[in-house]
Write an enzyme that holds these catalytic residues in place. Structure first.
Site, PDB file in Angstrom:
ATOM      1  N   GLY A   1     -14.705 -15.597  23.178  1.00 16.84           N
ATOM      2  CA  GLY A   1     -15.091 -16.402  22.039  1.00 16.84           C
ATOM      3  C   GLY A   1     -16.596 -16.441  21.930  1.00 16.84           C
ATOM      4  N   GLY A   2     -17.100 -17.341  21.120  1.00 17.69           N
ATOM      5  CA  GLY A   2     -18.527 -17.387  20.881  1.00 17.69           C
ATOM      6  C   GLY A   2     -19.334 -17.842  22.077  1.00 17.69           C
ATOM      7  CG  MET A   3     -19.639 -21.350  23.161  1.00 23.95           C
ATOM      8  SD  MET A   3     -19.104 -23.055  23.300  1.00 23.95           S
ATOM      9  CE  MET A   3     -20.602 -23.868  22.830  1.00 23.95           C
ATOM     10  N   GLY A   4     -18.133 -17.603  25.633  1.00 21.70           N
ATOM     11  CA  GLY A   4     -17.872 -16.974  26.907  1.00 21.70           C
ATOM     12  C   GLY A   4     -16.694 -16.039  26.867  1.00 21.70           C
TER      13      GLY A   4
ATOM     14  CB  VAL B   1     -11.191 -15.296  30.444  1.00 23.19           C
ATOM     15  CG1 VAL B   1     -10.289 -15.175  31.671  1.00 23.19           C
ATOM     16  CG2 VAL B   1     -11.590 -16.739  30.249  1.00 23.19           C
TER      17      VAL B   1
ATOM     18  CE  LYS C   1     -11.108 -20.595  33.029  1.00 29.53           C
ATOM     19  NZ  LYS C   1     -10.895 -22.045  32.883  1.00 29.53           N
TER      20      LYS C   1
ATOM     21  CG  ASP D   1      -5.609 -30.832  26.593  1.00 25.83           C
ATOM     22  OD1 ASP D   1      -4.854 -31.410  25.781  1.00 25.83           O
ATOM     23  OD2 ASP D   1      -6.140 -29.731  26.356  1.00 25.83           O
TER      24      ASP D   1
END
Length: 697
Positions: free
Chosen positions: A24-27, A29, A43, A137
């Site tokens: 994604g935009g931040m990292g 896996v 990650k 969660d």
């Protein structure tokens, strides 16, 4: 799983990277292999974000949080590096479907299996709470069913009971229908909140339905706070054990240890129920799927270590060559050890296609709700006015009706003019035929297929009498003739394949809309009728009278037609059998598909469903306008772009799939009409003679 690409590291610590599980935009896996060939999920925070202390702090917190839990019911942390230039966390790789996937695929679990699930998760939560943490969660998507039993993943928002939230003011990090009342209300959260969530998980596992549901997120959250859960369908023996989890007073809920004890198989597991419960993870379809995934991943990582040893010389087989030989990796549905971390934005490797030869635009980072980002370029006074067919984005250009007449193409990167052909008909429109070419027509109705990047004609059919292009696929082009007939042209023979009568009148303000799939052309007429033609001979395969009050473009995928109108309906493409249907608060607009679900509007709300009609992916966003637009939503990156109804509120709104809310609205005072298209992380908006390219997140 995708192969490693440019810029991906080859190694992180002792782990050799094999492929990309999600990004994604931040990292990202990665699937990785340890020195012994055992698989791991690694990650990694993107290097350009390593200077952001808030992001690094949250990353470090997740690493420390996961390491603090010692339990066989979670993914073990194998290693971490948070002080270097590229922070990473390696966790045990879990091969198996999530509970959400398993129920969707195989149906609800039987009573013995639910008991075992409850006992295992109760024991895991006992261990999590013993470490002084609250998961916060617990939900079906965060429970992986491995061959050894259920495992709880994703500690991205877990924190100590006394910890303060790191979310922005007003955000409530809770999954609707699973978060406890105190989470919904933003009150202090203890381990009892996880018990409430566990109760909701068990109801879903046993019935396939959510304990709390409603027409939109606000209704679900209201029900959680003020109403009792729907426990219908629970076996009586389970009802008495699950119901206490839903006590509104956290102090009255059972503890995880009590749940683990009361749901445990009968003493010594000698009874039939005990034997059957333990067998859930050791035989049957769930076990077979989990073991097959695990075996394939272990084979891949072990072979990678053998094929690409440390210090291998230039003659050693490359990892890229190995992945290409493996080939089937993308077909596996894999649950990485730590689940989907908060910074993955939920894309899991399904990035949007690039716009031909043009490089993708960078994704936005750190956008704030209500703040419109700066356009990539434009708006430019380059488009025709009035209602327009949707632009076509192919190769390095976006093609649309030109301001001076005909069709024009601008470069997607900077909006520079590429070509203009004034002899082509703007009214007839344009449709993509393949990755390189689009179909259009000239003023005489001559069908013309052209290279998108150059505008040069590739081939044509004289006398086609094209009035309006409807749809195209590599095997055929479909259009409405000047006489109001539907006609097909074969792309291989470059000749007319068939012509059939229709009720449409070319030249009117309203036009029919269509989509083509394997063997079928699905036509939504201006009278709202849905007519499906066999693409081989043009005969009517099936039809639905009065499906809508106007033409709404259908969507087709995997043998299913999704259509709006008086209901949101999924039909079997082949014969029109209804697969599922959802009523709304008024008519539904046309649906849009993406890899994870579908989005459609009704009654001033944008709804998101699973493609099977399930509400596992459900979220609902309030729009500015109460009227559904005839324009199909457009999905790009994390955002879903919805044209607001052409009444008191207008413009094009960007909805965030990860935030599950409207982020901002472009040109709110403009009632349209609008035409929208997207590719390569760029969204092109056309209205009132102007075109603008917007970024997405």
């Amino acid at each position: 799983m995708n192969p490693l690409g440019f810029g991906d590291p080859l190694r992180l610590g002792p782990y050799r990277l094999v492929g990309v599980l999600g990004e994604g935009g931040m990292g990202k896996v990665y699937l990785a292999a340890g020195r012994d060939g055992r698989p791991a999920a690694v990650k990694v925070l993107r290097p350009e974000l390593a200077h952001d202390q808030d992001l690094v702090r949250r990353f470090v917190r997740e690493a420390h949080t996961a390491q603090a839990v010692e339990s066989p019911g979670v993914a073990r942390v194998l290693g971490a590096e948070v002080d270097g230039g590229r922070p990473w966390i390696a966790t045990e790789f879990l091969a198996g479907p999530t509970l959400e996937e398993a129920v969707a695929r195989y149906g609800p679990l039987d009573e013995p299996a639910v008991r075992l699930l409850a006992a295992a998760l109760g024991a895991t939560l006992r261990d999590v709470h013993a470490a002084g943490l609250v998961h916060r969660d617990v939900k079906p998507a965060n429970i992986v069913l491995t061959a050894d039993g259920p495992r709880l993943i994703d500690f991205g928002i877990a924190r100590p009971e006394h910890g303060l939230t790191l979310t922005t003011t007003g955000q409530i990090p809770v999954t609707p229908g699973y978060g406890a009342p105190e989470q919904v209300l933003g009150q202090r959260v203890t381990g009892a909140a996880d018990v409430f969530s566990l109760g909701a998980v068990l109801v879903y596992a046993a019935t396939g339905r959510r304990a709390y549901d409603g027409p939109h997120v606000a209704a679900v959250q209201y029900a959680v706070v003020h109403e009792r859960p729907d426990l219908g369908g629970l076996p009586p023996a389970l009802h008495a054990l699950v119901a206490p989890c839903f006590q509104h007073d956290p102090a009255l809920r059972p503890t995880p240890a009590q749940i683990a004890g009361v749901f445990a198989p009968e003493a010594g597991a000698k009874g039939a129920k005990g034997r059957k419960a333990r067998a859930v993870w050791r035989q049957g379809p769930l076990h077979e799927e989990a073991t097959a995934r695990e075996a394939e991943i272990r084979r891949l990582t072990a072979a990678t270590v053998t094929a690409v040893p440390d210090g291998a010389g230039p003659g050693a087989p490359s990892r890229r060559r190995f992945l290409a030989a493996w080939g089937a990796g993308g077909a596996l549905l894999l649950a990485g050890g730590g689940g989907t971390a908060w910074w993955l934005t939920g894309r899991n490797g399904t990035e949007p296609p690039v716009a031909g030869d043009a490089p993708d635009a960078p994704l936005l980072e750190g956008t704030s709700a209500g703040i419109q980002p700066k356009p990539l370029w434009g708006p430019l006074e380059a488009a025709a006015s009035g209602p327009l067919p949707a632009p076509v984005v192919l190769r390095d250009v976006v093609v649309f009706a030109a301001r001076a007449g005909g069709l024009t193409a601008l470069k997607v990167v900077d909006g520079a003019a590429k070509w203009t052909r004034t002899e082509l008909s703007a009214r007839a429109g344009q449709v993509a035929v393949n990755e390189d070419e689009f179909a259009c027509a000239d003023a005489s109705g001559r069908l013309s297929v052209r290279n998108a990047s150059t505008g040069e004609e590739t081939w044509a059919v004289d006398g086609a009498e094209v009035a309006l292009l409807l749809a195209a696929a590599p095997e055929g082009v479909y259009f409405l003739t000047s006489a109001g007939k539907v006609r097909a042209v074969d792309t291989a023979g470059r000749r007319i394949r068939w012509t059939v009568e229709s009720a449409e009148e070319p030249g009117g303000t309203d036009v029919p809309l269509a989509a083509v799939g394997p063997g079928r052309l699905v036509l939504s007429g201006t009278n709202g009728d849905l007519t499906v033609l066999d693409t081989a001979d043009g005969r009517v395969a099936w039809s639905v009278r009065g499906k809508a009050s106007k033409a709404l473009r259908p969507a087709i995928e995997d043998g299913t037609v999704y259509a709006g109108g008086e209901a949101l309906t999924a039909f079997a493409l082949a014969d029109g059998a209804t697969r599922w249907e959802e009523k709304g608060y008024g008519d539904w607009g046309p649906p849009a598909l993406d890899p994870k679900g579908l989005t459609a509007t009704s009654g001033g709300l944008a709804y998101r469903y699973g493609k099977d009609g399930s509400r596992s992916e459900l979220w609902i966003v309030t729009l500015l306008s109460p009227y559904p637009s005839q324009q199909q939503p457009v999905v790009q990156g994390d955002w879903i772009w919805v044209v607001e109804g052409n009444h008191t509120e207008a413009g094009v709104s960007a909805l965030s799939a990860s935030v599950k809310d409207r982020v901002w609205t472009y040109d709110r005072e403009n009632p349209g009409p609008w035409a929208v298209a997207a590719a390569g992380n760029r969204v092109f908006l056309l209205s009132r003679g102007r075109i603008v390219a917007m970024p997405t997140a």
